[in-house]
Design a protein around this motif. Structure first.
Motif, PDB file in Angstrom:
ATOM      1  N   ASP A 111       0.845  -1.185   0.000  1.00 54.55           N
ATOM      2  CA  ASP A 111       0.000   0.000   0.000  1.00 54.55           C
ATOM      3  C   ASP A 111       0.884   1.240   0.000  1.00 54.55           C
ATOM      4  O   ASP A 111       2.082   1.167  -0.314  1.00 54.55           O
ATOM      5  N   GLU A 112       0.318   2.391   0.366  1.00 58.40           N
ATOM      6  CA  GLU A 112       1.089   3.625   0.311  1.00 58.40           C
ATOM      7  C   GLU A 112       2.243   3.655   1.298  1.00 58.40           C
ATOM      8  O   GLU A 112       3.173   4.447   1.153  1.00 58.40           O
ATOM      9  N   HIS A 113       2.206   2.798   2.316  1.00 59.20           N
ATOM     10  CA  HIS A 113       3.304   2.732   3.284  1.00 59.20           C
ATOM     11  C   HIS A 113       4.306   1.627   2.954  1.00 59.20           C
ATOM     12  O   HIS A 113       5.314   1.493   3.652  1.00 59.20           O
ATOM     13  N   HIS A 114       4.024   0.836   1.936  1.00 56.09           N
ATOM     14  CA  HIS A 114       4.906  -0.284   1.594  1.00 56.09           C
ATOM     15  C   HIS A 114       5.191  -0.248   0.101  1.00 56.09           C
ATOM     16  O   HIS A 114       4.532  -0.935  -0.687  1.00 56.09           O
ATOM     17  N   ARG A 115       6.177   0.545  -0.263  1.00 54.59           N
ATOM     18  CA  ARG A 115       6.564   0.687  -1.669  1.00 54.59           C
ATOM     19  C   ARG A 115       8.003   0.244  -1.874  1.00 54.59           C
ATOM     20  O   ARG A 115       8.710   0.776  -2.715  1.00 54.59           O
ATOM     21  N   HIS A 116       8.421  -0.715  -1.098  1.00 53.13           N
ATOM     22  CA  HIS A 116       9.795  -1.181  -1.129  1.00 53.13           C
ATOM     23  C   HIS A 116      10.018  -2.172  -2.271  1.00 53.13           C
ATOM     24  O   HIS A 116       9.096  -2.779  -2.794  1.00 53.13           O
ATOM     25  N   GLU A 117      11.282  -2.331  -2.619  1.00 54.99           N
ATOM     26  CA  GLU A 117      11.666  -3.337  -3.596  1.00 54.99           C
ATOM     27  C   GLU A 117      11.803  -4.694  -2.906  1.00 54.99           C
ATOM     28  O   GLU A 117      12.039  -4.769  -1.707  1.00 54.99           O
ATOM     29  N   HIS A 118      11.670  -5.751  -3.678  1.00 56.00           N
ATOM     30  CA  HIS A 118      11.801  -7.100  -3.158  1.00 56.00           C
ATOM     31  C   HIS A 118      13.153  -7.701  -3.530  1.00 56.00           C
ATOM     32  O   HIS A 118      13.650  -7.507  -4.641  1.00 56.00           O
ATOM     33  N   ALA A 119      13.727  -8.425  -2.581  1.00 56.58           N
ATOM     34  CA  ALA A 119      14.917  -9.214  -2.857  1.00 56.58           C
ATOM     35  C   ALA A 119      14.504 -10.502  -3.568  1.00 56.58           C
ATOM     36  O   ALA A 119      13.333 -10.897  -3.523  1.00 56.58           O
ATOM     37  N   PRO A 120      15.436 -11.174  -4.227  1.00 55.98           N
ATOM     38  CA  PRO A 120      15.071 -12.402  -4.965  1.00 55.98           C
ATOM     39  C   PRO A 120      14.421 -13.472  -4.098  1.00 55.98           C
ATOM     40  O   PRO A 120      13.578 -14.237  -4.587  1.00 55.98           O
TER      41      PRO A 120
END
Length: 347
Positions: free
Chosen positions: A305-314
Protein backbone atom coordinates in the motif's frame (compact mmCIF):
# COMPACT_ATOMS: atom_id res chain seq x y z
CA UNK A 1 -11.46 0.49 10.52
CA UNK A 2 -10.74 -3.27 10.48
CA UNK A 3 -8.78 -2.91 13.72
CA UNK A 4 -11.87 -1.51 15.43
CA UNK A 5 -13.94 -4.57 14.59
CA UNK A 6 -11.15 -6.90 15.65
CA UNK A 7 -10.92 -5.15 19.02
CA UNK A 8 -14.70 -5.24 19.45
CA UNK A 9 -14.81 -8.93 18.44
CA UNK A 10 -12.12 -9.61 21.06
CA UNK A 11 -14.29 -7.85 23.65
CA UNK A 12 -17.40 -9.84 22.64
CA UNK A 13 -15.59 -13.18 22.88
CA UNK A 14 -13.99 -12.34 26.20
CA UNK A 15 -17.26 -10.97 27.55
CA UNK A 16 -18.97 -14.28 26.75
CA UNK A 17 -16.44 -16.10 28.93
CA UNK A 18 -18.10 -14.93 32.17
CA UNK A 19 -21.61 -16.37 31.62
CA UNK A 20 -20.15 -19.51 30.00
CA UNK A 21 -17.73 -20.01 32.88
CA UNK A 22 -20.64 -19.74 35.29
CA UNK A 23 -22.00 -22.98 33.87
CA UNK A 24 -18.67 -24.73 34.54
CA UNK A 25 -18.27 -23.62 38.13
CA UNK A 26 -19.14 -26.06 40.89
CA UNK A 27 -16.93 -28.94 39.82
CA UNK A 28 -13.63 -27.26 40.68
CA UNK A 29 -12.19 -24.10 42.19
CA UNK A 30 -12.24 -20.81 40.25
CA UNK A 31 -8.43 -20.79 40.30
CA UNK A 32 -8.17 -24.19 38.59
CA UNK A 33 -10.84 -23.21 36.05
CA UNK A 34 -9.01 -19.99 35.16
CA UNK A 35 -5.78 -21.93 34.74
CA UNK A 36 -7.50 -24.50 32.52
CA UNK A 37 -8.83 -21.72 30.31
CA UNK A 38 -5.30 -20.46 29.69
CA UNK A 39 -3.56 -23.83 29.42
CA UNK A 40 -6.07 -25.59 27.17
CA UNK A 41 -6.33 -22.60 24.87
CA UNK A 42 -2.55 -22.44 24.52
CA UNK A 43 -2.46 -26.13 23.58
CA UNK A 44 -5.30 -25.57 21.10
CA UNK A 45 -3.42 -22.79 19.35
CA UNK A 46 -0.33 -24.95 19.09
CA UNK A 47 -2.46 -27.65 17.43
CA UNK A 48 -3.70 -25.12 14.88
CA UNK A 49 -0.31 -25.33 13.21
CA UNK A 50 -1.02 -28.97 12.37
CA UNK A 51 -4.12 -28.13 10.30
CA UNK A 52 -3.06 -28.06 6.60
CA UNK A 53 -5.60 -25.41 5.53
CA UNK A 54 -4.36 -22.99 8.19
CA UNK A 55 -0.67 -23.28 7.36
CA UNK A 56 -0.69 -20.68 4.53
CA UNK A 57 -2.38 -18.17 6.84
CA UNK A 58 0.07 -18.87 9.66
CA UNK A 59 3.09 -18.62 7.36
CA UNK A 60 1.93 -15.17 6.20
CA UNK A 61 2.48 -13.83 9.72
CA UNK A 62 5.88 -12.76 10.99
CA UNK A 63 7.45 -15.09 13.57
CA UNK A 64 8.67 -13.53 16.79
CA UNK A 65 12.23 -12.26 16.62
CA UNK A 66 14.94 -12.25 19.24
CA UNK A 67 14.36 -8.57 20.00
CA UNK A 68 10.70 -9.39 20.76
CA UNK A 69 11.55 -11.86 23.50
CA UNK A 70 12.09 -9.39 26.38
CA UNK A 71 8.77 -7.64 25.65
CA UNK A 72 6.85 -10.92 25.46
CA UNK A 73 8.57 -12.31 28.56
CA UNK A 74 7.58 -9.19 30.47
CA UNK A 75 3.98 -9.50 29.24
CA UNK A 76 3.80 -13.13 30.37
CA UNK A 77 5.29 -12.38 33.79
CA UNK A 78 3.08 -9.36 34.50
CA UNK A 79 -0.14 -10.51 32.80
CA UNK A 80 -0.01 -14.27 33.15
CA UNK A 81 1.70 -14.80 36.50
CA UNK A 82 1.76 -11.71 38.74
CA UNK A 83 -1.67 -10.38 37.73
CA UNK A 84 -3.69 -13.53 38.56
CA UNK A 85 -1.66 -14.15 41.72
CA UNK A 86 -2.26 -10.62 43.02
CA UNK A 87 -5.96 -10.89 42.16
CA UNK A 88 -6.27 -14.09 44.20
CA UNK A 89 -4.50 -12.44 47.13
CA UNK A 90 -6.82 -9.45 46.84
CA UNK A 91 -10.00 -11.51 46.57
CA UNK A 92 -9.11 -13.25 49.84
CA UNK A 93 -9.03 -9.88 51.59
CA UNK A 94 -11.85 -7.87 49.99
CA UNK A 95 -15.47 -8.35 48.92
CA UNK A 96 -16.71 -9.18 45.44
CA UNK A 97 -18.39 -5.79 45.00
CA UNK A 98 -15.22 -3.88 45.80
CA UNK A 99 -13.14 -6.15 43.56
CA UNK A 100 -15.58 -5.68 40.66
CA UNK A 101 -15.24 -1.93 40.89
CA UNK A 102 -11.47 -2.09 41.17
CA UNK A 103 -11.15 -4.31 38.09
CA UNK A 104 -12.25 -1.35 36.00
CA UNK A 105 -8.84 0.15 36.79
CA UNK A 106 -7.25 -2.08 34.15
CA UNK A 107 -8.61 0.06 31.31
CA UNK A 108 -7.61 3.26 33.10
CA UNK A 109 -4.08 2.06 33.83
CA UNK A 110 -3.69 0.73 30.27
CA UNK A 111 -4.57 4.09 28.76
CA UNK A 112 -2.47 6.11 31.22
CA UNK A 113 0.61 3.99 30.60
CA UNK A 114 0.08 4.19 26.84
CA UNK A 115 -0.30 7.95 26.91
CA UNK A 116 2.28 9.03 29.47
CA UNK A 117 4.91 6.27 29.48
CA UNK A 118 4.84 4.92 25.92
CA UNK A 119 3.90 8.33 24.44
CA UNK A 120 0.90 7.18 22.42
CA UNK A 121 -1.17 10.01 20.99
CA UNK A 122 -4.34 11.04 22.81
CA UNK A 123 -6.82 13.85 22.33
CA UNK A 124 -9.78 15.05 24.37
CA UNK A 125 -12.30 13.08 22.29
CA UNK A 126 -10.53 9.77 22.91
CA UNK A 127 -9.94 10.57 26.59
CA UNK A 128 -13.64 11.41 27.06
CA UNK A 129 -14.71 8.25 25.25
CA UNK A 130 -12.42 6.17 27.47
CA UNK A 131 -13.83 7.85 30.57
CA UNK A 132 -17.43 7.07 29.50
CA UNK A 133 -16.62 3.42 28.80
CA UNK A 134 -14.90 3.00 32.16
CA UNK A 135 -17.79 4.80 33.87
CA UNK A 136 -20.17 2.32 32.22
CA UNK A 137 -18.12 -0.58 33.56
CA UNK A 138 -18.18 0.97 37.02
CA UNK A 139 -21.96 1.39 36.97
CA UNK A 140 -22.34 -2.17 35.69
CA UNK A 141 -20.28 -3.65 38.54
CA UNK A 142 -21.74 -1.45 41.28
CA UNK A 143 -23.71 -3.51 43.77
CA UNK A 144 -24.47 -0.77 46.27
CA UNK A 145 -21.82 0.60 48.61
CA UNK A 146 -18.73 -1.62 48.38
CA UNK A 147 -17.26 -3.03 51.56
CA UNK A 148 -13.56 -2.32 51.27
CA UNK A 149 -12.39 -4.22 54.35
CA UNK A 150 -8.71 -3.96 55.10
CA UNK A 151 -6.53 -1.92 52.78
CA UNK A 152 -4.28 -4.80 51.67
CA UNK A 153 -7.05 -6.46 49.62
CA UNK A 154 -8.00 -3.48 47.46
CA UNK A 155 -4.32 -2.61 46.97
CA UNK A 156 -3.62 -6.14 45.73
CA UNK A 157 -6.53 -6.02 43.25
CA UNK A 158 -5.39 -2.60 42.05
CA UNK A 159 -1.85 -3.95 41.65
CA UNK A 160 -3.25 -6.84 39.57
CA UNK A 161 -4.94 -4.32 37.27
CA UNK A 162 -1.65 -2.44 36.93
CA UNK A 163 0.09 -5.71 36.01
CA UNK A 164 -2.47 -6.39 33.27
CA UNK A 165 -2.09 -2.82 32.02
CA UNK A 166 1.67 -3.34 31.76
CA UNK A 167 0.97 -6.63 29.97
CA UNK A 168 -1.25 -4.81 27.43
CA UNK A 169 1.39 -2.19 26.69
CA UNK A 170 4.23 -4.70 26.43
CA UNK A 171 2.17 -6.93 24.13
CA UNK A 172 1.68 -3.94 21.85
CA UNK A 173 5.46 -3.90 21.36
CA UNK A 174 5.31 -7.37 19.74
CA UNK A 175 1.96 -6.90 17.96
CA UNK A 176 3.64 -6.97 14.54
CA UNK A 177 4.44 -10.64 15.20
CA UNK A 178 2.33 -13.75 14.72
CA UNK A 179 -0.77 -13.36 16.97
CA UNK A 180 -1.25 -17.14 17.15
CA UNK A 181 2.31 -17.62 18.42
CA UNK A 182 1.94 -14.80 20.95
CA UNK A 183 -1.39 -16.08 22.28
CA UNK A 184 -0.14 -19.68 22.45
CA UNK A 185 2.96 -18.79 24.46
CA UNK A 186 0.99 -16.65 26.89
CA UNK A 187 -1.65 -19.35 27.30
CA UNK A 188 0.78 -22.21 27.88
CA UNK A 189 2.95 -20.35 30.39
CA UNK A 190 0.16 -18.57 32.27
CA UNK A 191 -2.04 -21.67 32.32
CA UNK A 192 0.70 -23.93 33.64
CA UNK A 193 1.62 -21.48 36.39
CA UNK A 194 -1.99 -20.81 37.44
CA UNK A 195 -2.99 -24.49 37.54
CA UNK A 196 0.19 -25.29 39.44
CA UNK A 197 -0.50 -22.59 42.03
CA UNK A 198 -4.11 -23.73 42.49
CA UNK A 199 -3.15 -27.39 42.94
CA UNK A 200 -0.35 -26.43 45.33
CA UNK A 201 -2.91 -24.54 47.43
CA UNK A 202 -4.93 -27.75 47.78
CA UNK A 203 -7.43 -27.60 44.91
CA UNK A 204 -8.73 -30.96 43.68
CA UNK A 205 -7.81 -32.14 40.15
CA UNK A 206 -10.66 -31.36 37.71
CA UNK A 207 -12.78 -34.14 36.13
CA UNK A 208 -12.32 -34.85 32.38
CA UNK A 209 -15.72 -33.38 31.47
CA UNK A 210 -14.74 -30.06 33.02
CA UNK A 211 -11.41 -30.06 31.20
CA UNK A 212 -13.25 -30.51 27.89
CA UNK A 213 -15.67 -27.67 28.64
CA UNK A 214 -12.86 -25.38 29.80
CA UNK A 215 -10.90 -26.20 26.64
CA UNK A 216 -13.75 -25.09 24.39
CA UNK A 217 -14.48 -21.88 26.31
CA UNK A 218 -10.80 -21.10 26.83
CA UNK A 219 -9.91 -21.50 23.17
CA UNK A 220 -12.68 -19.25 21.84
CA UNK A 221 -13.10 -16.73 24.63
CA UNK A 222 -9.50 -16.38 25.75
CA UNK A 223 -7.02 -17.28 23.03
CA UNK A 224 -8.99 -16.34 19.90
CA UNK A 225 -9.96 -13.20 21.78
CA UNK A 226 -6.30 -12.51 22.53
CA UNK A 227 -5.33 -13.08 18.89
CA UNK A 228 -7.89 -10.49 17.83
CA UNK A 229 -6.70 -8.18 20.64
CA UNK A 230 -3.12 -8.40 19.35
CA UNK A 231 -4.30 -7.53 15.84
CA UNK A 232 -6.21 -4.60 17.33
CA UNK A 233 -3.05 -3.43 19.08
CA UNK A 234 -1.21 -3.63 15.77
CA UNK A 235 -3.74 -1.42 13.98
CA UNK A 236 -5.12 0.88 16.71
CA UNK A 237 -2.51 1.23 19.41
CA UNK A 238 -2.86 0.31 23.07
CA UNK A 239 -5.21 2.91 24.53
CA UNK A 240 -7.88 2.64 21.82
CA UNK A 241 -7.79 -1.16 21.77
CA UNK A 242 -8.05 -1.18 25.56
CA UNK A 243 -11.04 1.15 25.39
CA UNK A 244 -12.93 -1.09 22.97
CA UNK A 245 -12.00 -4.14 25.05
CA UNK A 246 -13.54 -2.48 28.11
CA UNK A 247 -16.88 -3.18 26.43
CA UNK A 248 -16.49 -6.86 27.45
CA UNK A 249 -18.29 -6.58 30.85
CA UNK A 250 -21.41 -5.24 29.14
CA UNK A 251 -21.36 -8.11 26.64
CA UNK A 252 -21.09 -10.56 29.53
CA UNK A 253 -23.99 -8.95 31.34
CA UNK A 254 -26.26 -9.08 28.27
CA UNK A 255 -25.26 -12.69 27.58
CA UNK A 256 -26.14 -13.56 31.18
CA UNK A 257 -29.62 -12.15 30.60
CA UNK A 258 -30.11 -14.55 27.70
CA UNK A 259 -28.39 -17.63 29.13
CA UNK A 260 -29.36 -17.44 32.79
CA UNK A 261 -32.47 -15.22 32.52
CA UNK A 262 -31.07 -12.65 34.90
CA UNK A 263 -33.15 -9.48 35.36
CA UNK A 264 -32.68 -6.27 33.39
CA UNK A 265 -31.55 -3.70 35.94
CA UNK A 266 -31.33 0.10 35.80
CA UNK A 267 -27.54 -0.17 36.19
CA UNK A 268 -27.35 -2.36 33.05
CA UNK A 269 -29.33 0.19 31.02
CA UNK A 270 -27.25 3.10 32.36
CA UNK A 271 -24.00 1.23 31.70
CA UNK A 272 -25.10 0.46 28.14
CA UNK A 273 -25.88 4.13 27.49
CA UNK A 274 -22.52 5.30 28.85
CA UNK A 275 -20.57 2.69 26.92
CA UNK A 276 -22.50 3.40 23.71
CA UNK A 277 -21.65 7.10 24.03
CA UNK A 278 -17.98 6.28 24.59
CA UNK A 279 -17.88 3.88 21.64
CA UNK A 280 -19.56 6.48 19.43
CA UNK A 281 -16.83 9.01 20.29
CA UNK A 282 -14.17 6.45 19.33
CA UNK A 283 -15.89 5.14 16.21
CA UNK A 284 -16.38 8.65 14.83
CA UNK A 285 -12.80 9.72 15.54
CA UNK A 286 -10.87 11.12 12.60
CA UNK A 287 -7.21 11.77 13.33
CA UNK A 288 -5.80 13.50 10.25
CA UNK A 289 -2.68 15.67 10.07
CA UNK A 290 0.61 16.09 8.24
CA UNK A 291 3.15 13.66 9.70
CA UNK A 292 6.60 12.31 8.96
CA UNK A 293 7.59 8.64 8.87
CA UNK A 294 11.20 8.23 9.93
CA UNK A 295 13.22 5.44 8.27
CA UNK A 296 12.21 2.11 9.78
CA UNK A 297 13.14 -1.52 9.24
CA UNK A 298 10.89 -4.29 10.55
CA UNK A 299 9.03 -7.52 9.77
CA UNK A 300 5.26 -7.98 9.69
CA UNK A 301 2.36 -9.16 7.50
CA UNK A 302 1.63 -6.51 4.84
CA UNK A 303 0.43 -5.67 1.35
CA UNK A 304 1.97 -3.10 -0.98
CA UNK A 305 0.00 0.00 0.00
CA UNK A 306 1.09 3.63 0.31
CA UNK A 307 3.30 2.73 3.28
CA UNK A 308 4.91 -0.28 1.59
CA UNK A 309 6.56 0.69 -1.67
CA UNK A 310 9.79 -1.18 -1.13
CA UNK A 311 11.67 -3.34 -3.60
CA UNK A 312 11.80 -7.10 -3.16
CA UNK A 313 14.92 -9.21 -2.86
CA UNK A 314 15.07 -12.40 -4.96
CA UNK A 315 14.27 -14.59 -1.96
CA UNK A 316 11.31 -12.51 -0.71
CA UNK A 317 7.89 -14.19 -0.96
CA UNK A 318 5.49 -13.41 -3.78
CA UNK A 319 1.76 -12.88 -3.51
CA UNK A 320 -0.01 -10.72 -0.94
CA UNK A 321 -0.28 -10.51 1.96
CA UNK A 322 3.22 -11.68 2.76
CA UNK A 323 5.93 -11.27 5.36
CA UNK A 324 9.59 -10.36 5.03
CA UNK A 325 12.14 -7.92 6.40
CA UNK A 326 11.60 -4.57 4.68
CA UNK A 327 12.69 -0.97 5.07
CA UNK A 328 10.55 2.17 5.11
CA UNK A 329 12.30 5.22 3.75
CA UNK A 330 11.62 8.76 4.93
CA UNK A 331 8.05 9.70 4.00
CA UNK A 332 5.94 12.77 4.74
CA UNK A 333 2.24 12.92 3.91
CA UNK A 334 -1.23 13.51 5.31
CA UNK A 335 -4.11 11.08 5.79
CA UNK A 336 -6.43 9.75 8.49
CA UNK A 337 -4.68 7.21 10.71
CA UNK A 338 -4.54 5.46 14.06
CA UNK A 339 -1.41 4.99 16.21
CA UNK A 340 -0.66 1.66 14.53
CA UNK A 341 2.78 0.11 14.05
CA UNK A 342 3.57 2.67 11.33
CA UNK A 343 2.16 5.76 13.08
CA UNK A 344 3.87 6.15 16.44
CA UNK A 345 5.24 9.55 15.61
CA UNK A 346 5.32 12.46 18.08
CA UNK A 347 2.63 15.15 17.96
Amino acid sequence: MSGVWKALAAAVLFGLSTPLAKGLLGSTSPQVLAGLFYLSSGIGLRLMGLVPRLRPFLRAEAPLRREDQPWLAGAVVFGGILGPLLLLVGLQRTTGSAASLLLNLEGVFTALLAWFVFKENVDRRIALGMALIVAGGTVLSWQGGPEWGELAGPLAVGAACLCWAIDNNLTQKVSAGDPVQIAAIKGLVAGSVNVGIALALGAAPPPPSLVAGAAAVGFACFRVSLMLYVLGLRELGTARTGAYFSFAPFVGAVASLLLWREPVTPSLVAAGALMAAGLWLHLTERHDHWHVHEPLEHVHRHVHDEHHRHEHAPDDPTGEPHTHLHRHELLAHRHAHFPDIHHRHPH
